[in-house]
Structures are given as C-alpha cells and as structure tokens.
Design a protein around this motif. Structure first.
Motif, PDB file in Angstrom:
ATOM      1  N   ARG A 261       0.827  -1.213   0.000  1.00  0.00           N
ATOM      2  CA  ARG A 261       0.000   0.000   0.000  1.00  0.00           C
ATOM      3  C   ARG A 261       0.861   1.263   0.000  1.00  0.00           C
ATOM      4  NH1 ARG A 261      -5.116  -1.154   3.921  1.00  0.00           N
ATOM      5  NH2 ARG A 261      -5.776   0.763   2.909  1.00  0.00           N
ATOM      6  N   TRP A 262       2.071   1.136  -0.445  1.00  0.00           N
ATOM      7  CA  TRP A 262       3.086   2.183  -0.380  1.00  0.00           C
ATOM      8  C   TRP A 262       2.612   3.518  -0.957  1.00  0.00           C
ATOM      9  CZ3 TRP A 262       7.424   2.168   2.324  1.00  0.00           C
ATOM     10  CH2 TRP A 262       8.448   3.060   2.001  1.00  0.00           C
ATOM     11  N   ASP A 263       1.928   3.485  -2.069  1.00  0.00           N
ATOM     12  CA  ASP A 263       1.530   4.721  -2.757  1.00  0.00           C
ATOM     13  C   ASP A 263       0.132   5.205  -2.378  1.00  0.00           C
ATOM     14  OD1 ASP A 263       3.947   4.949  -4.232  1.00  0.00           O
ATOM     15  OD2 ASP A 263       3.227   3.412  -5.621  1.00  0.00           O
ATOM     16  N   GLU A 264      -0.524   4.512  -1.482  1.00  0.00           N
ATOM     17  CA  GLU A 264      -1.874   4.907  -1.077  1.00  0.00           C
ATOM     18  C   GLU A 264      -1.838   5.978   0.014  1.00  0.00           C
ATOM     19  OE1 GLU A 264      -4.242   1.539  -0.022  1.00  0.00           O
ATOM     20  OE2 GLU A 264      -3.666   0.394  -1.817  1.00  0.00           O
ATOM     21  N   PRO A 265      -2.958   6.700   0.204  1.00  0.00           N
ATOM     22  CA  PRO A 265      -3.005   7.668   1.306  1.00  0.00           C
ATOM     23  C   PRO A 265      -2.892   6.949   2.651  1.00  0.00           C
ATOM     24  CG  PRO A 265      -4.779   8.046  -0.264  1.00  0.00           C
ATOM     25  CD  PRO A 265      -4.174   6.728  -0.627  1.00  0.00           C
ATOM     26  N   SER A 266      -2.257   7.614   3.600  1.00  0.00           N
ATOM     27  CA  SER A 266      -2.159   7.059   4.950  1.00  0.00           C
ATOM     28  C   SER A 266      -3.280   7.609   5.828  1.00  0.00           C
ATOM     29  CB  SER A 266      -0.803   7.419   5.562  1.00  0.00           C
ATOM     30  OG  SER A 266      -0.800   8.769   6.009  1.00  0.00           O
ATOM     31  N   ALA A 267      -3.266   7.216   7.084  1.00  0.00           N
ATOM     32  CA  ALA A 267      -4.245   7.726   8.042  1.00  0.00           C
ATOM     33  C   ALA A 267      -3.994   9.182   8.416  1.00  0.00           C
ATOM     34  CB  ALA A 267      -4.244   6.858   9.300  1.00  0.00           C
ATOM     35  N   LEU A 268      -2.817   9.702   8.082  1.00  0.00           N
ATOM     36  CA  LEU A 268      -2.501  11.098   8.372  1.00  0.00           C
ATOM     37  C   LEU A 268      -2.745  11.954   7.140  1.00  0.00           C
ATOM     38  CD1 LEU A 268       0.795  10.912  10.479  1.00  0.00           C
ATOM     39  CD2 LEU A 268      -1.593  10.943  11.249  1.00  0.00           C
ATOM     40  N   PRO A 269      -3.422  13.071   7.268  1.00  0.00           N
ATOM     41  CA  PRO A 269      -3.713  13.919   6.118  1.00  0.00           C
ATOM     42  C   PRO A 269      -2.454  14.327   5.370  1.00  0.00           C
ATOM     43  CG  PRO A 269      -4.956  14.646   8.044  1.00  0.00           C
ATOM     44  CD  PRO A 269      -3.990  13.610   8.526  1.00  0.00           C
ATOM     45  N   ALA A 270      -2.486  14.185   4.040  1.00  0.00           N
ATOM     46  CA  ALA A 270      -1.425  14.623   3.124  1.00  0.00           C
ATOM     47  C   ALA A 270      -0.180  13.753   3.167  1.00  0.00           C
ATOM     48  CB  ALA A 270      -1.054  16.087   3.358  1.00  0.00           C
ATOM     49  N   PHE A 271      -0.196  12.689   3.938  1.00  0.00           N
ATOM     50  CA  PHE A 271       0.907  11.729   3.969  1.00  0.00           C
ATOM     51  C   PHE A 271       0.499  10.486   3.194  1.00  0.00           C
ATOM     52  CE2 PHE A 271       3.429  13.127   7.852  1.00  0.00           C
ATOM     53  CZ  PHE A 271       4.687  12.938   7.286  1.00  0.00           C
ATOM     54  N   SER A 272       1.319  10.033   2.258  1.00  0.00           N
ATOM     55  CA  SER A 272       1.132   8.701   1.697  1.00  0.00           C
ATOM     56  C   SER A 272       1.662   7.674   2.692  1.00  0.00           C
ATOM     57  CB  SER A 272       1.884   8.563   0.374  1.00  0.00           C
ATOM     58  OG  SER A 272       3.282   8.602   0.604  1.00  0.00           O
ATOM     59  N   VAL A 273       1.321   6.406   2.460  1.00  0.00           N
ATOM     60  CA  VAL A 273       1.879   5.352   3.302  1.00  0.00           C
ATOM     61  C   VAL A 273       3.405   5.382   3.220  1.00  0.00           C
ATOM     62  CG1 VAL A 273       2.126   2.839   3.533  1.00  0.00           C
ATOM     63  CG2 VAL A 273      -0.148   3.864   3.287  1.00  0.00           C
ATOM     64  N   GLY A 274       3.938   5.519   2.008  1.00  0.00           N
ATOM     65  CA  GLY A 274       5.379   5.574   1.839  1.00  0.00           C
ATOM     66  C   GLY A 274       6.006   6.760   2.551  1.00  0.00           C
ATOM     67  N   GLY A 275       5.379   7.929   2.447  1.00  0.00           N
ATOM     68  CA  GLY A 275       5.891   9.115   3.128  1.00  0.00           C
ATOM     69  C   GLY A 275       5.876   8.954   4.635  1.00  0.00           C
ATOM     70  N   LEU A 276       4.808   8.345   5.148  1.00  0.00           N
ATOM     71  CA  LEU A 276       4.721   8.101   6.587  1.00  0.00           C
ATOM     72  C   LEU A 276       5.783   7.083   7.019  1.00  0.00           C
ATOM     73  CD1 LEU A 276       3.390   8.461   9.319  1.00  0.00           C
ATOM     74  CD2 LEU A 276       1.585   6.880   8.595  1.00  0.00           C
ATOM     75  N   ALA A 277       5.997   6.052   6.194  1.00  0.00           N
ATOM     76  CA  ALA A 277       7.049   5.078   6.487  1.00  0.00           C
ATOM     77  C   ALA A 277       8.421   5.764   6.509  1.00  0.00           C
ATOM     78  CB  ALA A 277       7.031   3.956   5.458  1.00  0.00           C
TER      79      ALA A 277
END
Length: 207
Positions: A24-40
């Motif tokens: 799910r790397w390129d999907e939106p994360s639970a945090l606004p404006a963060f992708s899963v990859g960005g949050l990782a």
C-alpha cells in the motif's frame, strides 16, 4: 533509555518490512497529506537521524530540557499546510524515495552499526530545530515518542495490528505525553480524563 530506544527501533523496522506496508506504499495514509510511503519514511527517519546527529560535531547551542524543547518546536499547533509541516512531509517522502525494500535495508543497516552503549553523555542537535540542543538521552525519548505514535499511524494506515513496544519505552513515552498534556490542559483535566469518565474533558491530547 538507550536499550529501550534500540528495542523500539527494531519493532519499527519490523513494521517497515511488512507486506502490508509494501503493498500500500503509494496509497493515502491515516494522516492527512501523507502517503503510506511518506509516513514510512518519516517513521524510518526517527532511527536514521540518531546515527546522523551522533556523526555531527558536538553542538555549541545551549542545552535545554525535554519539556523546554516541546515549548519551542514549531510543529505543535501548526496548520497542515504551514511550512514546518510541509517540510516534515517532504522529508518523509525524500527518505522513502527509493521504495520500501531500500528503506527497510537502510534502517536495518543503521541498527546493526549503532552502538549507543559506547557513546558518552553528550549534547546533540537536529538541523530542523532552532538554536538549541538536547542531551542524547532526551533526544532518544523524543525519537521513541515519534516511533510509538507513528508506528500506530502506519499500522492503522495499512490495516494491521499496531505492534507492541517494550514496556520501558512505553513508560517513557506515556510519561512524556502526560507531562505535555498537563502543561497544555492543566492537571485537573488530565486527572479527570484518567479517572472520571463522567467528568472527563473532550480531549487531553498532548499536541
């Protein structure tokens, strides 16, 4: 403290290697404006930055306390699109730019080489801060808080259980969050939130 940080970092490293995060790397994360990859990437940064600051010269800026540090950081209370939050999100995306496999490998490599027991007590400083420094063990508390909080964010983002962290690390993180909540909301509000559901305030969030 140092053992707790390393144990916490290893739990986060295991989370970064899960198939759910990779898929799910390129999907939106639970945090606004963060992708899963960005949050990782933001999660991984909390480990990588410790090796980075230990490689820097001892800072000349004044050393302040842990609570004073949180009284000065720009991100507390900042809006989603304020410069500081944009910088944090861009930083996470940059750290994660080579993808999930490479990111996990970087974190594993740092953990394999990070011998905190051999490091004397010394001030450290992150470039993102203003003109101040923290003692190393206080910095590790700040990074454990980030790891515990954002591991939960990442697990929720990809639909898996939040990992369990070492008891000592959880105690340090909860202690920090409670002290910050007391400073923000007052002791009565925090005591009521923890002991009296009928009088509990709507929130005692630390940030």
């Amino acid at each position: 403290m140092r053992r707790d940080f390393l144990a916490t970092a290893r739990v986060a490293a295991d989370l970064l290697r899960t198939p759910a995060v990779r898929d799910r790397w390129d999907e939106p994360s639970a945090l606004p404006a963060f992708s899963v990859g960005g949050l990782a990437g933001h999660l991984a940064f909390q480990v990588l930055v410790v090796a980075q600051v230990l490689g820097d010269p001892v800072p000349e800026e004044p050393v302040i306390s842990l609570l004073d540090h949180y009284g000065r950081v720009e991100w507390i209370g900042a809006d989603l699109d304020d410069e500081i939050n944009v910088r944090i999100r861009d930083g996470g995306s940059s750290v994660a730019a080579e993808g999930p496999v490479a990111l996990a490998a970087r974190v594993d490599a740092v953990l394999a080489s990070l011998d905190l027991a051999a490091v004397p007590a010394r001030p450290v400083r992150m470039a993102l801060w203003g003109p101040w420094a923290l003692m190393l063990d206080d910095l590790l508390v700040t990074r454990m808080m980030e790891l515990v909080v954002h591991a939960d964010d990442l697990a929720v983002s990809v639909g898996i259980d939040t990992p369990a962290f070492p008891e000592g690390a959880v105690s340090s993180v909860v202690d920090l969050l409670v002290r910050l909540a007391v400073r923000r909301h007052g002791s009565t509000a925090v005591v009521r939130a923890l002991s009296r559901t009928e009088r509990a305030p709507a929130t005692v969030a630390a940030f």
